[in-house]
Design a protein around this motif. Structure first.
Motif, PDB file in Angstrom:
ATOM      1  N   ASP A 233       0.852  -1.184   0.000  1.00 38.45           N
ATOM      2  CA  ASP A 233       0.000   0.000   0.000  1.00 38.45           C
ATOM      3  C   ASP A 233       0.890   1.235   0.000  1.00 38.45           C
ATOM      4  O   ASP A 233       2.125   1.141   0.003  1.00 38.45           O
ATOM      5  CB  ASP A 233      -0.957   0.001   1.195  1.00 38.45           C
ATOM      6  CG  ASP A 233      -0.243  -0.073   2.541  1.00 38.45           C
ATOM      7  OD1 ASP A 233       0.873   0.493   2.655  1.00 38.45           O
ATOM      8  OD2 ASP A 233      -0.771  -0.691   3.466  1.00 38.45           O
ATOM      9  N   GLU A 234       0.295   2.396   0.010  1.00 38.17           N
ATOM     10  CA  GLU A 234       1.066   3.632  -0.112  1.00 38.17           C
ATOM     11  C   GLU A 234       1.955   3.907   1.097  1.00 38.17           C
ATOM     12  O   GLU A 234       2.931   4.651   1.002  1.00 38.17           O
ATOM     13  CB  GLU A 234       0.131   4.819  -0.336  1.00 38.17           C
ATOM     14  CG  GLU A 234      -0.864   5.056   0.789  1.00 38.17           C
ATOM     15  CD  GLU A 234      -1.796   6.218   0.502  1.00 38.17           C
ATOM     16  OE1 GLU A 234      -2.517   6.633   1.437  1.00 38.17           O
ATOM     17  OE2 GLU A 234      -1.806   6.700  -0.630  1.00 38.17           O
ATOM     18  N   ASN A 235       1.640   3.302   2.244  1.00 39.86           N
ATOM     19  CA  ASN A 235       2.428   3.539   3.446  1.00 39.86           C
ATOM     20  C   ASN A 235       3.673   2.660   3.520  1.00 39.86           C
ATOM     21  O   ASN A 235       4.708   3.086   4.035  1.00 39.86           O
ATOM     22  CB  ASN A 235       1.567   3.318   4.689  1.00 39.86           C
ATOM     23  CG  ASN A 235       0.458   4.336   4.820  1.00 39.86           C
ATOM     24  OD1 ASN A 235       0.661   5.513   4.542  1.00 39.86           O
ATOM     25  ND2 ASN A 235      -0.727   3.887   5.222  1.00 39.86           N
ATOM     26  N   ASN A 236       3.572   1.439   3.029  1.00 44.36           N
ATOM     27  CA  ASN A 236       4.690   0.498   3.105  1.00 44.36           C
ATOM     28  C   ASN A 236       4.867  -0.277   1.805  1.00 44.36           C
ATOM     29  O   ASN A 236       4.800  -1.505   1.785  1.00 44.36           O
ATOM     30  CB  ASN A 236       4.482  -0.488   4.258  1.00 44.36           C
ATOM     31  CG  ASN A 236       4.601   0.168   5.615  1.00 44.36           C
ATOM     32  OD1 ASN A 236       5.656   0.665   5.972  1.00 44.36           O
ATOM     33  ND2 ASN A 236       3.510   0.176   6.358  1.00 44.36           N
ATOM     34  N   PRO A 237       5.107   0.406   0.694  1.00 44.06           N
ATOM     35  CA  PRO A 237       5.210  -0.307  -0.586  1.00 44.06           C
ATOM     36  C   PRO A 237       6.517  -1.093  -0.680  1.00 44.06           C
ATOM     37  O   PRO A 237       7.559  -0.651  -0.172  1.00 44.06           O
ATOM     38  CB  PRO A 237       5.197   0.839  -1.603  1.00 44.06           C
ATOM     39  CG  PRO A 237       5.791   1.993  -0.877  1.00 44.06           C
ATOM     40  CD  PRO A 237       5.293   1.864   0.538  1.00 44.06           C
ATOM     41  N   PRO A 238       6.487  -2.268  -1.307  1.00 43.60           N
ATOM     42  CA  PRO A 238       7.715  -3.026  -1.527  1.00 43.60           C
ATOM     43  C   PRO A 238       8.667  -2.220  -2.409  1.00 43.60           C
ATOM     44  O   PRO A 238       8.265  -1.695  -3.450  1.00 43.60           O
ATOM     45  CB  PRO A 238       7.236  -4.288  -2.250  1.00 43.60           C
ATOM     46  CG  PRO A 238       5.768  -4.378  -1.980  1.00 43.60           C
ATOM     47  CD  PRO A 238       5.295  -2.966  -1.846  1.00 43.60           C
ATOM     48  N   ALA A 239       9.918  -2.115  -1.978  1.00 37.73           N
ATOM     49  CA  ALA A 239      10.861  -1.285  -2.720  1.00 37.73           C
ATOM     50  C   ALA A 239      12.289  -1.749  -2.477  1.00 37.73           C
ATOM     51  O   ALA A 239      12.590  -2.468  -1.522  1.00 37.73           O
ATOM     52  CB  ALA A 239      10.715   0.181  -2.314  1.00 37.73           C
ATOM     53  N   ILE A 240      13.172  -1.325  -3.366  1.00 39.45           N
ATOM     54  CA  ILE A 240      14.613  -1.522  -3.230  1.00 39.45           C
ATOM     55  C   ILE A 240      15.279  -0.160  -3.337  1.00 39.45           C
ATOM     56  O   ILE A 240      15.012   0.599  -4.269  1.00 39.45           O
ATOM     57  CB  ILE A 240      15.172  -2.459  -4.311  1.00 39.45           C
ATOM     58  CG1 ILE A 240      14.602  -3.870  -4.162  1.00 39.45           C
ATOM     59  CG2 ILE A 240      16.703  -2.505  -4.247  1.00 39.45           C
ATOM     60  CD1 ILE A 240      15.020  -4.809  -5.270  1.00 39.45           C
ATOM     61  N   ARG A 241      16.132   0.144  -2.374  1.00 40.64           N
ATOM     62  CA  ARG A 241      16.930   1.367  -2.427  1.00 40.64           C
ATOM     63  C   ARG A 241      18.389   0.990  -2.654  1.00 40.64           C
ATOM     64  O   ARG A 241      18.886   0.021  -2.079  1.00 40.64           O
ATOM     65  CB  ARG A 241      16.807   2.159  -1.126  1.00 40.64           C
ATOM     66  CG  ARG A 241      15.419   2.702  -0.867  1.00 40.64           C
ATOM     67  CD  ARG A 241      15.379   3.450   0.462  1.00 40.64           C
ATOM     68  NE  ARG A 241      14.018   3.733   0.846  1.00 40.64           N
ATOM     69  CZ  ARG A 241      13.401   4.905   0.632  1.00 40.64           C
ATOM     70  NH1 ARG A 241      14.052   5.880   0.017  1.00 40.64           N
ATOM     71  NH2 ARG A 241      12.157   5.094   1.019  1.00 40.64           N
ATOM     72  N   ILE A 242      19.060   1.764  -3.465  1.00 35.93           N
ATOM     73  CA  ILE A 242      20.484   1.572  -3.707  1.00 35.93           C
ATOM     74  C   ILE A 242      21.217   2.769  -3.112  1.00 35.93           C
ATOM     75  O   ILE A 242      21.014   3.908  -3.534  1.00 35.93           O
ATOM     76  CB  ILE A 242      20.784   1.436  -5.211  1.00 35.93           C
ATOM     77  CG1 ILE A 242      19.976   0.275  -5.805  1.00 35.93           C
ATOM     78  CG2 ILE A 242      22.286   1.198  -5.428  1.00 35.93           C
ATOM     79  CD1 ILE A 242      20.167   0.099  -7.300  1.00 35.93           C
ATOM     80  N   ILE A 243      22.056   2.500  -2.109  1.00 35.85           N
ATOM     81  CA  ILE A 243      22.739   3.547  -1.364  1.00 35.85           C
ATOM     82  C   ILE A 243      24.213   3.597  -1.783  1.00 35.85           C
ATOM     83  O   ILE A 243      24.925   2.595  -1.684  1.00 35.85           O
ATOM     84  CB  ILE A 243      22.639   3.301   0.159  1.00 35.85           C
ATOM     85  CG1 ILE A 243      21.175   3.090   0.584  1.00 35.85           C
ATOM     86  CG2 ILE A 243      23.285   4.442   0.917  1.00 35.85           C
ATOM     87  CD1 ILE A 243      20.255   4.234   0.254  1.00 35.85           C
ATOM     88  N   ASP A 244      24.631   4.741  -2.249  1.00 36.41           N
ATOM     89  CA  ASP A 244      26.013   4.982  -2.654  1.00 36.41           C
ATOM     90  C   ASP A 244      26.820   5.319  -1.398  1.00 36.41           C
ATOM     91  O   ASP A 244      26.675   6.405  -0.821  1.00 36.41           O
ATOM     92  CB  ASP A 244      26.043   6.149  -3.649  1.00 36.41           C
ATOM     93  CG  ASP A 244      27.439   6.453  -4.176  1.00 36.41           C
ATOM     94  OD1 ASP A 244      28.422   6.118  -3.504  1.00 36.41           O
ATOM     95  OD2 ASP A 244      27.534   7.047  -5.268  1.00 36.41           O
ATOM     96  N   THR A 245      27.658   4.392  -0.945  1.00 39.21           N
ATOM     97  CA  THR A 245      28.360   4.576   0.319  1.00 39.21           C
ATOM     98  C   THR A 245      29.525   5.559   0.200  1.00 39.21           C
ATOM     99  O   THR A 245      29.946   6.144   1.203  1.00 39.21           O
ATOM    100  CB  THR A 245      28.889   3.235   0.856  1.00 39.21           C
ATOM    101  OG1 THR A 245      29.767   2.635  -0.114  1.00 39.21           O
ATOM    102  CG2 THR A 245      27.737   2.277   1.136  1.00 39.21           C
ATOM    103  N   LYS A 246      30.054   5.755  -0.997  1.00 35.98           N
ATOM    104  CA  LYS A 246      31.152   6.705  -1.184  1.00 35.98           C
ATOM    105  C   LYS A 246      30.640   8.142  -1.139  1.00 35.98           C
ATOM    106  O   LYS A 246      31.208   9.000  -0.448  1.00 35.98           O
ATOM    107  CB  LYS A 246      31.871   6.443  -2.505  1.00 35.98           C
ATOM    108  CG  LYS A 246      33.017   7.401  -2.767  1.00 35.98           C
ATOM    109  CD  LYS A 246      33.703   7.099  -4.098  1.00 35.98           C
ATOM    110  CE  LYS A 246      34.847   8.075  -4.354  1.00 35.98           C
ATOM    111  NZ  LYS A 246      35.530   7.788  -5.662  1.00 35.98           N
TER     112      LYS A 246
END
Length: 289
Positions: A233-246
């Protein structure tokens, strides 16, 4: 992003994160059970249902209760003759079900394989020593998920810990030097060495966009891949985040429902530079970014 359906892992329940190593996919449950799959079978285009070839229970699960929200292999071997490097799995939100309040703790295991199957031995606990400090958690409210997740840069021996901060609506990432397996002081209660990472041990930290209900995570070539979401749902949608650690920024975010994957995310890992993803029901995918 492209997503390719690779079938379904039919064994297990209450599935959490998993990790790939040595031609095997190790898929963990919240109870400490791990179901082992052959990657060759999982990648067989003629097989749409994948059954486990073995299963085992993480050592000392009865007193530690690991949730295995995030699981991954390191680079260090407990013994030079071991087939697998050290295995890391975190407590996450099961600590409340135990008399041992192991908040912000990652368990380190030796994984062994013989003719009778797989087994593990707990060899170390890695603990964030400032989970009650406002550097870790919000100052005025108790965060929804203060327990912390982690990912490991095995090439450079960096341990990343991150936590949701509800008050400022940020997710905070910390980096530490990954402890060696023999680091720490002996803990009689758990029968292993326990190393506490305090504020003085922080190499760096930064804030990123708020992650909703963090799930499985992994590290690959400078980036943390963090899955999230609980309901579609809009509050907890399935997602993937890619975090650039540099550069200490969120590089990309993908809503999985845009690709037809609407079930609670759980597992993400790389093998031979290929990303694999799985959800709470065991559906298994190949992702191309």
């Amino acid at each position: 992003m492209k997503i390719q359906d690779l079938g379904k892992m039919v064994d297990g329940g209450n599935r959490q994160d998993g990790a790939i190593c040595g031609g095997y996919l190790f898929r963990f449950e919240a109870s400490g059970v791990c179901n082992v799959f052959s990657m060759e079978d999982c990648l067989n285009p003629n097989e749409k249902e994948h059954k486990s070839i073995d299963s085992f229970v993480l050592d000392k699960t009865d007193i530690i209760k690991p949730h295995s929200n995030s699981v991954m292999f390191g680079k260090e071997y407990y013994n030079e003759k071991d087939e697998f490097p050290l295995l890391y799995s975190n407590i996450y939100n099961n600590y409340a079900a135990s008399d041992n309040k192991l908040e912000g703790v990652t368990c380190v295991y030796r994984l062994m394989k013989n003719k009778s199957g797989f087994s593990t031995k707990l060899v170390q606990l890695i603990e964030i020593g400032f989970t009650d400090d406002t550097l870790w958690r919000s100052e005025n409210i108790r965060d929804f998920r203060p327990f912390g997740n982690f990912a490991i840069d095995t090439e450079h021996s960096v341990y990343y810990a991150f936590t949701m901060r509800d008050e400022d609506h940020k997710t905070r990432y910390f980096s530490f030097t990954l402890p060696n397996a023999n680091d720490g002081l002996y803990d009689e209660k758990f029968g292993v060495k326990r190393i506490v990472l305090n504020k003085r041990d922080i190499r760096d930290w930064f804030d990123c966009e708020y992650h909703r209900c963090i799930q499985g995570a992994c590290y690959h070539k400078g980036y943390i891949y963090s899955t999230e979401g609980f309901t579609n749902d809009e509050n907890n949608p399935p997602a993937i985040r890619i975090i650039d650690t540099k550069n200490k920024i969120q590089k990309e975010k993908f809503l999985l429902s845009d690709y037809g994957a609407t079930i609670e995310p759980e597992m993400i890992d790389f093998a031979n530079d290929i990303c694999y993803y799985s959800d709470d029901k065991g559906n298994f995918y190949k992702l191309t970014f």
